[in-house]
Design a protein around this motif. Structure first.
Motif, mmCIF file in Angstrom:
data_model
loop_
_atom_site.group_PDB
_atom_site.id
_atom_site.type_symbol
_atom_site.label_atom_id
_atom_site.label_comp_id
_atom_site.label_asym_id
_atom_site.label_seq_id
_atom_site.Cartn_x
_atom_site.Cartn_y
_atom_site.Cartn_z
ATOM 1 N N LEU A 87 -5.268 7.077 -5.075
ATOM 2 C CA LEU A 87 -6.182 7.365 -3.967
ATOM 3 C C LEU A 87 -5.498 7.099 -2.628
ATOM 4 C CD1 LEU A 87 -9.094 7.963 -2.913
ATOM 5 C CD2 LEU A 87 -9.549 5.518 -3.168
ATOM 6 N N LEU A 88 -4.811 5.969 -2.529
ATOM 7 C CA LEU A 88 -4.080 5.628 -1.311
ATOM 8 C C LEU A 88 -3.002 6.667 -1.012
ATOM 9 C CD1 LEU A 88 -3.118 3.727 0.981
ATOM 10 C CD2 LEU A 88 -1.823 2.458 -0.757
ATOM 11 N N LEU A 89 -2.275 7.083 -2.027
ATOM 12 C CA LEU A 89 -1.189 8.037 -1.807
ATOM 13 C C LEU A 89 -1.703 9.415 -1.410
ATOM 14 C CD1 LEU A 89 1.292 6.998 -4.649
ATOM 15 C CD2 LEU A 89 1.148 6.204 -2.269
ATOM 16 N N ILE A 122 -5.988 4.233 5.718
ATOM 17 C CA ILE A 122 -4.760 3.854 5.025
ATOM 18 C C ILE A 122 -4.463 2.370 5.214
ATOM 19 C CG2 ILE A 122 -2.237 4.128 5.044
ATOM 20 C CD1 ILE A 122 -2.787 7.140 5.693
ATOM 21 N N ASP A 123 -4.545 1.893 6.434
ATOM 22 C CA ASP A 123 -4.218 0.486 6.695
ATOM 23 C C ASP A 123 -5.155 -0.455 5.934
ATOM 24 O OD1 ASP A 123 -2.109 1.193 8.276
ATOM 25 O OD2 ASP A 123 -3.105 0.795 10.188
ATOM 26 N N GLU A 124 -6.439 -0.130 5.905
ATOM 27 C CA GLU A 124 -7.385 -0.977 5.182
ATOM 28 C C GLU A 124 -7.157 -0.880 3.673
ATOM 29 O OE1 GLU A 124 -11.404 -0.262 6.334
ATOM 30 O OE2 GLU A 124 -11.061 -0.766 8.435
ATOM 31 N N LEU A 125 -6.969 0.344 3.187
ATOM 32 C CA LEU A 125 -6.783 0.532 1.750
ATOM 33 C C LEU A 125 -5.448 -0.050 1.290
ATOM 34 C CD1 LEU A 125 -8.539 1.822 -0.461
ATOM 35 C CD2 LEU A 125 -7.115 3.865 -0.283
ATOM 36 N N LEU A 126 -4.458 -0.009 2.146
ATOM 37 C CA LEU A 126 -3.153 -0.586 1.836
ATOM 38 C C LEU A 126 -3.282 -2.088 1.585
ATOM 39 C CD1 LEU A 126 -0.115 -0.055 1.615
ATOM 40 C CD2 LEU A 126 0.028 -0.236 4.105
ATOM 41 N N GLU A 127 -4.007 -2.766 2.431
ATOM 42 C CA GLU A 127 -4.210 -4.205 2.261
ATOM 43 C C GLU A 127 -5.023 -4.505 0.996
ATOM 44 O OE1 GLU A 127 -5.793 -8.067 4.811
ATOM 45 O OE2 GLU A 127 -5.589 -6.102 5.777
ATOM 46 N N ILE A 128 -6.059 -3.698 0.757
ATOM 47 C CA ILE A 128 -6.882 -3.871 -0.442
ATOM 48 C C ILE A 128 -6.037 -3.677 -1.704
ATOM 49 C CG2 ILE A 128 -8.767 -2.839 -1.785
ATOM 50 C CD1 ILE A 128 -10.064 -2.171 0.994
ATOM 51 N N THR A 129 -5.175 -2.652 -1.692
ATOM 52 C CA THR A 129 -4.328 -2.367 -2.849
ATOM 53 C C THR A 129 -3.374 -3.523 -3.128
ATOM 54 O OG1 THR A 129 -4.435 -0.011 -2.260
ATOM 55 C CG2 THR A 129 -2.805 -0.639 -3.896
ATOM 56 N N CYS A 130 -2.793 -4.079 -2.074
ATOM 57 C CA CYS A 130 -1.887 -5.224 -2.244
ATOM 58 C C CYS A 130 -2.641 -6.441 -2.768
ATOM 59 C CB CYS A 130 -1.206 -5.548 -0.922
ATOM 60 S SG CYS A 130 0.028 -4.324 -0.426
ATOM 61 N N ASP A 131 -3.841 -6.667 -2.269
ATOM 62 C CA ASP A 131 -4.636 -7.816 -2.730
ATOM 63 C C ASP A 131 -4.920 -7.735 -4.224
ATOM 64 O OD1 ASP A 131 -4.688 -8.948 -0.223
ATOM 65 O OD2 ASP A 131 -6.694 -8.216 0.297
ATOM 66 N N ARG A 132 -5.004 -6.508 -4.741
ATOM 67 C CA ARG A 132 -5.290 -6.326 -6.167
ATOM 68 C C ARG A 132 -4.019 -6.291 -7.011
ATOM 69 N NH1 ARG A 132 -10.782 -2.954 -7.129
ATOM 70 N NH2 ARG A 132 -11.933 -3.702 -5.304
ATOM 71 N N VAL A 155 6.088 4.163 7.696
ATOM 72 C CA VAL A 155 6.675 2.900 8.156
ATOM 73 C C VAL A 155 7.419 3.099 9.474
ATOM 74 C CG1 VAL A 155 8.441 1.165 7.628
ATOM 75 C CG2 VAL A 155 6.791 1.856 5.870
ATOM 76 N N GLU A 156 8.060 4.251 9.623
ATOM 77 C CA GLU A 156 8.755 4.529 10.877
ATOM 78 C C GLU A 156 7.775 4.555 12.044
ATOM 79 O OE1 GLU A 156 11.848 7.812 12.822
ATOM 80 O OE2 GLU A 156 11.013 8.134 10.824
ATOM 81 N N GLU A 157 6.589 5.097 11.803
ATOM 82 C CA GLU A 157 5.590 5.168 12.865
ATOM 83 C C GLU A 157 4.780 3.884 12.990
ATOM 84 O OE1 GLU A 157 2.462 8.514 14.534
ATOM 85 O OE2 GLU A 157 4.037 8.999 13.083
ATOM 86 N N PHE A 158 4.581 3.197 11.861
ATOM 87 C CA PHE A 158 3.778 1.967 11.862
ATOM 88 C C PHE A 158 4.562 0.855 11.154
ATOM 89 C CE2 PHE A 158 0.890 5.627 11.680
ATOM 90 C CZ PHE A 158 0.207 5.468 12.887
#
Length: 223
Positions: free
Chosen positions: A137-139, A167-177, A205-208
């Motif tokens: 989903l994130l990808l 993306i930023d919120e889901l990225l953190e959620i994905t890492c937490d899991r 990553v280049e942009e953020f």
């Protein structure tokens, strides 16, 4: 301008569509922003995105099925004169199709927009709704960001900013899991889908740059 759908209305439209597909023996799952919010992102979606896992049927047939089985679903011609599809909506005023308040519903099949064919056992259930597994989903959200950013249309380009929030919120959620690309539970994901994501991660990553450690925690190289 009509008031956009509330989260409760988004869930209701999704439940109705999923129920109709399931009763016709079609499996499906949510993705896009409606899928993201089920995992805990904070932005209320504007529409419902569903991928339906069906053989020998196309998206237009599936849209027609919803229209035939629920009077609040209806089709309108696309504003793109070259389009060969119609746009599916669900009225938010029961029994009044085509009213100002409505929720757009996108129906897609695996392969369209590089959406992978998700095994039944990997589909998650949240809020009694089927949803795409977290990392794919994130990808797909990341893919949406690059597509919107690179679009020639201004309305599409504007969507990249809300994509970043999701993306930023889901990225953190994905890492937490503690999910990562080498996980055994993700061996079904096509390799080319992951390869394409690797390129997009580098661009993101280049942009953020602040997102770098999160992507690395998921198993992606960022340099």
């Amino acid at each position: 301008m009509a008031r956009p759908p509330t989260l409760e209305e988004i869930y209701d439209v999704a439940h109705r569509a999923v129920s109709i597909f399931n009763s016709n023996e079609y499996e499906c799952c949510l993705f896009g922003s409606a899928g993201c919010v089920l995992y805990g992102t904070t932005r209320c979606p504007n529409d419902v995105d569903l991928v339906v896992f069906a053989d020998n049927v196309d998206a237009e047939d599936l849209k027609t099925l919803l229209v035939e089985e629920d009077e609040d679903f209806y089709l309108v011609s696309s504003r793109n004169r070259r389009a060969t599809y119609e746009v599916l909506w669900c009225s938010l005023t029961p029994g009044r199709r085509g009213t100002a308040r409505a929720c757009k519903v996108d129906i897609l099949l695996p392969g369209c927009l590089n959406i992978p064919d998700v095994p039944s056992a990997q589909i998650k259930k949240m809020q009694h709704l089927p949803v795409m597994p977290l990392l794919p989903l994130l990808l797909l959200k990341l893919q949406g960001w690059t597509d919107h950013r690179d679009s020639d249309r201004r309305d599409m380009q504007e969507k990249q900013y809300v994509d970043v929030q999701d993306i930023d919120e889901l990225l953190e959620i994905t890492c937490d899991r503690r999910t990562y690309i080498g996980s055994r539970s993700l061996q079904w994901v096509p390799e080319d889908f992951i390869d394409d994501a690797r390129e997009r991660v580098l661009e993101y990553v280049e942009e953020f740059p602040a997102s770098m450690l999160y992507w690395e925690a998921l198993g992606f190289q960022t340099a």
